[in-house]
Structure formats: structure tokens, C-alpha cells
Design a protein around this motif. Sequence first.
Motif, mmCIF file in Angstrom:
data_model
loop_
_atom_site.group_PDB
_atom_site.id
_atom_site.type_symbol
_atom_site.label_atom_id
_atom_site.label_comp_id
_atom_site.label_asym_id
_atom_site.label_seq_id
_atom_site.Cartn_x
_atom_site.Cartn_y
_atom_site.Cartn_z
ATOM 1 N N GLU A 184 0.969 -1.401 0.267
ATOM 2 C CA GLU A 184 -0.371 0.006 0.009
ATOM 3 C C GLU A 184 0.931 1.101 0.104
ATOM 4 O O GLU A 184 2.053 1.286 0.369
ATOM 5 C CB GLU A 184 -0.696 -0.329 1.175
ATOM 6 C CG GLU A 184 0.083 -0.454 2.811
ATOM 7 C CD GLU A 184 -1.081 -0.243 3.689
ATOM 8 O OE1 GLU A 184 -0.962 0.577 4.481
ATOM 9 O OE2 GLU A 184 -1.922 -0.936 3.644
ATOM 10 N N PRO A 185 0.263 2.695 -0.236
ATOM 11 C CA PRO A 185 0.774 3.706 -0.298
ATOM 12 C C PRO A 185 1.104 4.427 1.051
ATOM 13 O O PRO A 185 0.668 3.881 1.855
ATOM 14 C CB PRO A 185 0.120 4.720 -1.348
ATOM 15 C CG PRO A 185 -1.039 3.848 -1.195
ATOM 16 C CD PRO A 185 -0.880 2.438 -0.965
ATOM 17 N N MET A 186 2.307 5.199 1.693
ATOM 18 C CA MET A 186 2.864 5.730 2.690
ATOM 19 C C MET A 186 2.172 6.818 2.319
ATOM 20 O O MET A 186 1.743 7.297 1.976
ATOM 21 C CB MET A 186 3.815 5.957 2.422
ATOM 22 C CG MET A 186 5.465 5.144 2.234
ATOM 23 S SD MET A 186 6.957 5.620 2.031
ATOM 24 C CE MET A 186 7.992 4.270 1.151
ATOM 25 N N SER A 187 1.937 6.852 4.116
ATOM 26 C CA SER A 187 1.197 7.649 4.023
ATOM 27 C C SER A 187 1.874 9.629 3.984
ATOM 28 O O SER A 187 3.194 9.076 4.338
ATOM 29 C CB SER A 187 0.493 7.896 5.693
ATOM 30 O OG SER A 187 1.840 8.029 6.758
ATOM 31 N N PRO A 188 1.622 10.544 3.774
ATOM 32 C CA PRO A 188 1.995 11.148 4.234
ATOM 33 C C PRO A 188 3.036 12.056 4.777
ATOM 34 O O PRO A 188 4.456 12.424 4.272
ATOM 35 C CB PRO A 188 1.099 12.996 4.333
ATOM 36 C CG PRO A 188 -0.033 12.555 3.519
ATOM 37 C CD PRO A 188 -0.117 10.793 4.286
ATOM 38 N N ASP A 189 3.015 11.113 6.572
ATOM 39 C CA ASP A 189 3.812 11.333 7.039
ATOM 40 C C ASP A 189 5.396 10.495 7.022
ATOM 41 O O ASP A 189 6.553 11.035 7.331
ATOM 42 C CB ASP A 189 3.912 11.187 8.264
ATOM 43 C CG ASP A 189 2.514 12.382 9.239
ATOM 44 O OD1 ASP A 189 2.691 13.522 8.631
ATOM 45 O OD2 ASP A 189 1.598 11.989 10.001
ATOM 46 N N GLU A 190 5.061 8.839 6.358
ATOM 47 C CA GLU A 190 6.158 8.381 6.404
ATOM 48 C C GLU A 190 6.267 8.679 5.367
ATOM 49 O O GLU A 190 7.741 8.483 5.197
ATOM 50 C CB GLU A 190 5.460 6.911 5.820
ATOM 51 C CG GLU A 190 4.426 6.628 7.690
ATOM 52 C CD GLU A 190 3.639 4.409 6.865
ATOM 53 O OE1 GLU A 190 3.824 3.768 7.843
ATOM 54 O OE2 GLU A 190 2.813 4.856 5.879
ATOM 55 N N ALA A 191 6.064 9.241 4.029
ATOM 56 C CA ALA A 191 6.751 9.050 3.042
ATOM 57 C C ALA A 191 7.349 10.355 3.049
ATOM 58 O O ALA A 191 8.982 10.884 2.963
ATOM 59 C CB ALA A 191 6.187 10.296 2.112
ATOM 60 N N ALA A 192 7.123 11.400 4.018
ATOM 61 C CA ALA A 192 8.137 12.476 4.832
ATOM 62 C C ALA A 192 9.204 12.222 5.442
ATOM 63 O O ALA A 192 11.146 13.064 5.007
ATOM 64 C CB ALA A 192 7.564 13.471 5.680
ATOM 65 N N GLU A 193 8.990 11.131 6.446
ATOM 66 C CA GLU A 193 9.595 10.689 7.243
ATOM 67 C C GLU A 193 11.137 10.355 6.183
ATOM 68 O O GLU A 193 11.905 10.220 6.476
ATOM 69 C CB GLU A 193 9.801 9.674 7.977
ATOM 70 C CG GLU A 193 10.688 9.200 8.667
ATOM 71 C CD GLU A 193 9.942 8.389 10.136
ATOM 72 O OE1 GLU A 193 10.581 7.830 10.987
ATOM 73 O OE2 GLU A 193 9.318 7.551 10.175
#
Length: 240
Positions: A184-193
Motif C-alpha cells: 500500500e502507499p505510504m502515508s504523507p508522514d511516512e513518506a516525509a520521514e
Amino acid sequence: MTSVKYRLNDPGLAPRRTRMDIPGWAGERQPRANGSHEQVWHCVPFSEGAQYGIELFYPYDFEMQVTTRDGQLEITGDWGEPPSPGLQWPPFRNFGGAFYTYQILLDLKVPPGFAIRTEPHPRFYTDRTDTCPIAVPALVRNFWPMLFFCVFKAPAEGRTHIFRLGEPFAQVIVIPEEANFTVEPMSPDEAAERELQSRRIHASRPMLAKETEWVSSTDTVFDGTYRHLHRAAKEKARKS
């Protein structure tokens, strides 16, 4: 520590944790230094992947060859008499023309919840002769008490796969029986991290590469960044 136990039917050579032969299929013993030619063992992800499993060895004194000629699969070897009564002989069989099988009679016992999966031996990826056998992936669960045979992809037209005494012909890895994960795609926070991690590594490359950067004989730059972080991650895991 997970224990994998084995049981062999004669003839057979004991399986072992996969090793990298240097010199050998994994390349030459060349240093990580300017002017050296790239070797697969220079790459940490390949080295770890190559040594992750259990290698299986061809046990017979005679050489065995599998060739595709005029669209037909030919299997040749100095079979002689079966080494033990009741053994399928020869142990190799044509399997629909596009594949062939080898009766290996190997039992690998893994803990509950795990399975074994066959795959090509890592020397397949370094072979420049197209003679290395190509094992077909297969998952065998731990309730099954014997790996009766391995399946291989047939060689291309005019090519020959060769089995020699003591040479590894396939690798087995131990994995969970069920692939209990989703994609599944990352959440915005996960992608930012992850992006922040990437930028920090990129900014640190000059420092991490200091005294370890080298240029190969084909002008490929190796800077050792992954190796540094790899060692640090393993040390952190050891202490935790």
C-alpha cells in the motif's frame, strides 16, 4: 537462532549455508581500490542476498549435461547402475520439454510456521557461460517430509546446463509459510520521514565516503556509504 535440520538419502552431499567462492563464482579477490574491476562481492546487498540461504550440491562422480537441440531436450550422463535399489534412475527427467527435474530426495525440517523455497543458486547470476542450472522457485511447507525433486528451466536452444560433482545447483531459503503482508502507499508522514532520511544520507555521503571512495577499472565510483550504514545498523541491532 532458527535450526534447519536435514536428512539425506544416498547418494547425497550435505547441504550447507551458502558461501561465496572467492576466487570462484563470486569473482576474483580484488581489493576495493582504484583500478580494480568490479566484483559482485563488492556489493553488500548482493553478498547478503547470496549468502542468505542453503546451497545444494550435485553428488555424482560423473558429469551430467542437459542440452536443447532442434527444440528437443537431451539429458546425457554416464549413469551406469543405480547406486541403491529402488532409486529412480537416471535421477533426471524431461518435464514437458520446457523444464526438467532432478530427484534429489532431501528432507529439510524447518520450525512450525516456516517453509522452504527453492531458487537459482546465486552463481547463476555471475555465470558467463550459460551452463549454470536454473532452479524454478517452489515453496514447500514443513508438513511435507521430503523434497522429492527439483524443477529446472530447460536451457535455450543450443545451450547446455552442466552438473559437476560438488558444484551447487540450487539454493533454498527459509521463509514464513504465509506471505502475511499487504502492499500500500505510504502515508504523507511516512513518506516525509523517508524523504528526510534520504536527504540526510545524501548530505552525509562526502563524510561517509571519506577514505573509502574508489573508482573501478570501468570508471564506476564506489563510495562505501551503504557499507558504513550497514555496519552501523548491525551494531545497533546487536546492542538492542
